[in-house]
Design an enzyme around this catalytic site. Structure first.
Site, short mmCIF file in Angstrom:
data_model
loop_
_atom_site.label_atom_id
_atom_site.label_comp_id
_atom_site.label_asym_id
_atom_site.label_seq_id
_atom_site.Cartn_x
_atom_site.Cartn_y
_atom_site.Cartn_z
N LYS A 9 0.85 -1.20 0.00
CA LYS A 9 0.00 0.00 0.00
C LYS A 9 0.88 1.24 0.00
O LYS A 9 2.00 1.21 0.51
CB LYS A 9 -0.86 0.04 1.27
CG LYS A 9 -2.02 -0.93 1.30
CD LYS A 9 -2.79 -0.77 2.61
CE LYS A 9 -3.90 -1.79 2.74
NZ LYS A 9 -4.96 -1.67 1.75
N ASP B 120 -2.71 -7.64 -1.52
CA ASP B 120 -3.45 -6.73 -0.65
C ASP B 120 -4.91 -7.17 -0.49
O ASP B 120 -5.63 -6.66 0.35
CB ASP B 120 -3.37 -5.30 -1.21
CG ASP B 120 -3.75 -4.25 -0.18
OD1 ASP B 120 -3.89 -4.62 1.02
OD2 ASP B 120 -3.90 -3.08 -0.55
N ARG C 139 -9.77 -11.85 2.34
CA ARG C 139 -10.60 -12.92 1.78
C ARG C 139 -9.86 -14.25 1.78
O ARG C 139 -10.49 -15.31 1.79
CB ARG C 139 -11.09 -12.52 0.38
CG ARG C 139 -10.00 -12.32 -0.63
CD ARG C 139 -10.48 -11.56 -1.86
NE ARG C 139 -10.60 -10.13 -1.62
CZ ARG C 139 -10.98 -9.24 -2.52
NH1 ARG C 139 -11.31 -9.64 -3.74
NH2 ARG C 139 -11.06 -7.96 -2.22
N1 BES Z 1 -8.00 -3.90 4.60
C1 BES Z 1 -8.22 -3.51 3.26
C2 BES Z 1 -9.58 -2.85 3.04
C3 BES Z 1 -9.82 -1.51 3.70
C4 BES Z 1 -9.65 -0.33 2.98
C5 BES Z 1 -10.27 -1.43 5.00
C6 BES Z 1 -9.92 0.88 3.58
C7 BES Z 1 -10.54 -0.22 5.60
C8 BES Z 1 -10.36 0.94 4.90
C9 BES Z 1 -8.17 -4.74 2.33
O1 BES Z 1 -7.34 -5.77 2.73
C10 BES Z 1 -7.65 -4.25 1.02
O2 BES Z 1 -6.56 -3.82 0.97
N2 BES Z 1 -8.51 -4.35 0.00
C11 BES Z 1 -8.17 -3.91 -1.31
C12 BES Z 1 -8.69 -4.96 -2.28
C13 BES Z 1 -8.17 -4.80 -3.66
C14 BES Z 1 -6.69 -5.11 -3.72
C15 BES Z 1 -8.92 -5.75 -4.55
C16 BES Z 1 -8.83 -2.56 -1.55
O3 BES Z 1 -9.95 -2.34 -1.07
O4 BES Z 1 -8.21 -1.72 -2.19
ZN ZN Z 2 -7.01 -5.91 4.78
ZN ZN Z 3 -5.32 -5.52 2.07
#
Ligand code: BES
Ligand code: ZN
Ligand code: ZN
Length: 499
Positions: free
Chosen positions: A279, A349, A353
């Site tokens: 990230k 990321d 899931r």
């Molecule tokens: N933990 C994050 C989701 C998240 C984002 C939680 C903002 C709280 C606030 C999750 O693991 C993640 O990074 N999801 C990605 C998925 C993508 C790579 C398909 C996302 O939402 O960008």
């Molecule tokens: Zn996450």
């Molecule tokens: Zn993530």
């Protein structure tokens, strides 16, 4: 904090603040039980300050004449026909915030008759108690003594209501205290930095909950070797990029004659760097929040022995960090989940899931519950869709979805139903494995994530709450300061009480 119930005589309460509530254009009614000779004074103040009960309007007036309270705090509730529980929680919280900024320690709060009639005394009083406790919360552990002293919470709250309603309201106080304590415990867990809330820390909390439950809760923790032996490859895939060892946490509660068996699963990523699909710094800043689902499950179990639901309940948390270490999962890697399905990992990321795939498969195959509910800070896409205050609600069973919507409405933990859209299924189809962990496209990310989880339910009635928005407040809200909100705890407790 102590709560007392007293029959009305608002002006006679010896308190720092007397907190009253008024609907729009009904601001005069709140002085109903004041003696005539002092009423005019207050009514004048209301007129001068132009207070007319609009939602969010406030008025603080010093006590005058023969009243016993020091200050009066009036809060507007808006139009009566638009009134709902969210308004009740928010406006009580705002009113208590005003008491706190006026340095009140002892507060009398008049529970409006309209709440009592609309929701029943027990429910209205429970919501009031929760709102008061949630509003006063601060996470001060890492602040100095001076700051700690400055944020003294209210100590005594006298709830004023008609004598005939008091007996039924007792129950509301008890439930309100338990619900709020559970949510505040969850806030604490989320607010602690990730250096503290490691997977082993969460496991230790689960053990403590069992220890304090007088035998009602049993906790089992699987450590790394055992997780590997049980072939939870998807979970281990995420965990192996970190030096912190993973923990698979199981909690069990079983009443004498359970009506059904419910599995509660919480995403427990104790920190989400994104892994090798790293990230950017601004997205990583708050990622200690990524165990908020797990924290909500722990919150529920922390009071379950006292709530005594009529269902057997199993809590499941696959806890690990998502780090880009030397052994980390690489884009393109293929993992086999506990239920035998293979997953192509294209973005490390999308790790929640993966851990949930194993936790849900384990629940479905080993625990065989009648229903499963997962809470997960799963996708940024869900926050884009519904904003910060509302969780995305998905599921494969209408009855269960409806029941959770009811509990959401009763606790003001807001949800909105999103579709488990089968025609999007092809978006997570992999060329090389059974499924892939991202869709590749830019759109509908909350839905494709839910479709992915749907591969691991074993067709058990299931509901998924994407709590990425409401689990953590970026700014202060009426009910919670910036940080963990305890979202989902009261919703789940309400549901469990209803089964
Ligand atoms: N933990 C994050 C989701 C998240 C984002 C939680 C903002 C709280 C606030 C999750 O693991 C993640 O990074 N999801 C990605 C998925 C993508 C790579 C398909 C996302 O939402 O960008
Ligand atoms: Zn996450
Ligand atoms: Zn993530």
């Amino acid at each position: 904090m102590k709560f007392y119930l007293r029959p009305t005589k608002a002006y006679k309460q010896e308190v720092d603040t007397l907190n009253l509530f008024a609907f729009e254009n009904e601001e005069q009614i709140v002085f109903r039980d004041f003696p005539a000779e002092i009423i005019t004074d207050f009514k004048e103040a209301i007129k001068k300050e132009n207070f007319n009960g609009k939602k969010g309007d406030n008025l603080v007036i010093s006590g005058r004449g023969p009243v016993s309270f020091y200050k009066l705090i009036l809060t507007g509730l808006g139009k009566k026909q638009e009134f709902d529980l969210v308004t009740l929680y928010d406006q009580i919280a705002k009113s208590i915030r005003l008491s706190l900024s006026n340095k009140a320690v002892k507060v009398a709060l008049s529970v409006p008759a309209f709440f009592l009639d609309k929701y029943g005394s027990a429910v209205a009083v429970q919501a009031t108690v929760e709102a008061v406790k949630l509003a006063g919360y601060k996470f001060l552990k890492y602040k100095g003594d001076e700051e700690k002293a400055k944020h003294r919470d209210v100590e005594e709250v006298i709830l004023l209501l008609p004598a005939a309603k008091i007996a039924a309201a007792e129950e509301g106080i008890e439930a309100g205290l338990l619900f709020a304590d559970a949510a505040l415990y969850t806030r604490d867990l989320v607010n602690e930095p990730a250096q503290v809330t490691t997977p082993e820390f969460l496991a230790e909390e689960a053990r403590k909950i069992a220890k304090n439950s007088q035998g009602a809760v049993k906790t089992t923790v699987l450590e790394e070797e055992e997780i590997k032996n049980r072939k939870m490859e998807a979970f281990m895939g995420v965990a192996r990029g970190s030096h912190q060892p993973p923990r698979f946490i199981l909690m069990h509660y079983k009443p004498l004659r359970p009506r059904k068996k419910i599995a509660l699963l919480g995403k427990g990523i104790t920190f989400d760097t994104g892994g090798l699909s790293l990230k950017g710094p601004e997205h990583m800043e708050t990622m200690k929040l990524d165990m908020a689902g797990a924290a909500a499950v722990l919150g529920v179990f922390s009071v379950i022995a006292k709530i005594k639901p009529q269902a057997e309940i199993v809590g499941i948390i696959a806890a690990c960090e998502n780090m880009p270490g030397g052994r980390a999962l690489k884009p393109g890697d293929i993992l086999k989940a506990y239920n035998g399905k293979t997953i192509e990992v294209l973005n490390t990321d999308a790790e929640g899931r993966l851990t949930l795939a194993d936790a849900m498969s384990y629940a479905a195959l080993r625990e065989k519950p009648d229903e499963m509910i997962d809470l997960a800070t799963l996708t940024g896409a869900c926050v884009v869709a519904l904003g910060e205050d509302i969780a995305g609600l998905f599921g494969n069973n209408d009855r269960l979805l409806l029941n959770l919507e009811k509990s959401a409405a009763a606790t003001a933990d807001r949800v909105w139903r999103l579709p488990l859209e089968k025609s999007y299924q092809h978006l997570i189809k992999s060329h090389i494995a059974d499924v892939k962990n991202i869709s590749g496209g830019r759109y509908g990310g909350a839905i494709t994530a839910a479709l992915f989880l749907n591969e691991f339910t074993g067709e058990i009635p299931w509901v998924h709450l994407d709590i990425a928005g409401p689990a953590f407040a970026e700014k202060d809200t009426p009910l919670a300061p910036a940080g963990g909100t305890g979202y989902g705890v009261r919703l789940l407790l309400n549901y469990l009480k209803s089964v």
